[in-house]
Motif scaffolding. Sequence first.
Motif, PDB file in Angstrom:
ATOM      1  N   ARG A 209       0.840  -1.189   0.000  1.00  0.00           N
ATOM      2  CA  ARG A 209       0.000   0.000   0.000  1.00  0.00           C
ATOM      3  C   ARG A 209       0.881   1.247   0.000  1.00  0.00           C
ATOM      4  O   ARG A 209       1.799   1.379   0.812  1.00  0.00           O
ATOM      5  CB  ARG A 209      -0.883  -0.002   1.238  1.00  0.00           C
ATOM      6  N   LYS A 210       0.643   2.158  -0.944  1.00  0.00           N
ATOM      7  CA  LYS A 210       1.400   3.400  -1.042  1.00  0.00           C
ATOM      8  C   LYS A 210       0.487   4.578  -0.713  1.00  0.00           C
ATOM      9  O   LYS A 210      -0.659   4.638  -1.177  1.00  0.00           O
ATOM     10  CB  LYS A 210       1.966   3.571  -2.461  1.00  0.00           C
ATOM     11  N   VAL A 211       1.011   5.503   0.083  1.00  0.00           N
ATOM     12  CA  VAL A 211       0.225   6.667   0.510  1.00  0.00           C
ATOM     13  C   VAL A 211       1.010   7.948   0.217  1.00  0.00           C
ATOM     14  O   VAL A 211       2.204   8.041   0.514  1.00  0.00           O
ATOM     15  CB  VAL A 211      -0.094   6.589   2.016  1.00  0.00           C
ATOM     16  N   THR A 216      -4.104   7.377  -1.941  1.00  0.00           N
ATOM     17  CA  THR A 216      -3.486   6.075  -1.717  1.00  0.00           C
ATOM     18  C   THR A 216      -3.801   5.127  -2.875  1.00  0.00           C
ATOM     19  O   THR A 216      -4.807   5.296  -3.571  1.00  0.00           O
ATOM     20  CB  THR A 216      -3.991   5.450  -0.394  1.00  0.00           C
TER      21      THR A 216
END
Length: 279
Positions: A209-211, A216
Amino acid sequence: MKKRNIDLVVISDVHLGTFGCHAKELLLYLDSISPKHLILNGDIVDIWQFRKRYFPKTHLEVIKKIIDLSAQGTRVTYITGNHDEMLRKFSDVSMGRIAIVDKLVLELDGKKAWFFHGDVFDASIQNAKWLAKLGGWGYDVLILLNRFVNWWLLKFKQEKFSLSKKIKNSVKKAVKHIQDFEQVAAELAIDNGYKYVICGHIHQPQVVRKVTKNGTCLYLNSGDWVENLTALEYHKKRWELINFNPEDYKNKPKITTDTDNTVKSMLAAITITQKTAVK
């Protein structure tokens, strides 16, 4: 072994036509699934290093297996990569259920997914293609050497060892390159409203998961069939990173397919594509 029904499967970086390709293992995996949609996310056939004197029957059987899946109802999307970039002249061409594209956007259960190989982020390919190709040859030699080392290790009942992984993990620049690749892909996906971004190219399987400050997304990389032997599966609204485990296929009958009449035209087509691209 009963075939598993799957909504979507992603594989990349198979590098058919090179010493490092694990075609036998990929055949076992493909023979165990029945996907509605198969996405080939680049570098499936290594046209950079293609040579007629080395294209084993198992490599040809992988191509035939993909065609067979298409004939059985699977939608097949071939996304071009850098090692098979010569196919980009055929982008947006469809043959039955098989389509060749440079990138793909799908809606998966109400969420947009962006699929592309990822070489567009690689400066060495964009600015010094000859250097990238030289690196490809060096990588192939390293994999061949690694197989010899592993043969001895297994003979003395020792665990296998990956030279290329060891080198990548020990070199800070390589690690930073992977991190930067993931971050850039994720940022672009978020800025464009995609909830999933699915790449290949760097041979680093990942689901993370990238934020960012703008939102996101889920970054996914299907890895490869040279070192990691991995695939991505999407089924019942869930992503899963699949690691090939030989134990799962111990009791499976040996795969035998008649490829001789089919593959001669395939080899000729690849050779013609190479010569045309050189011109």
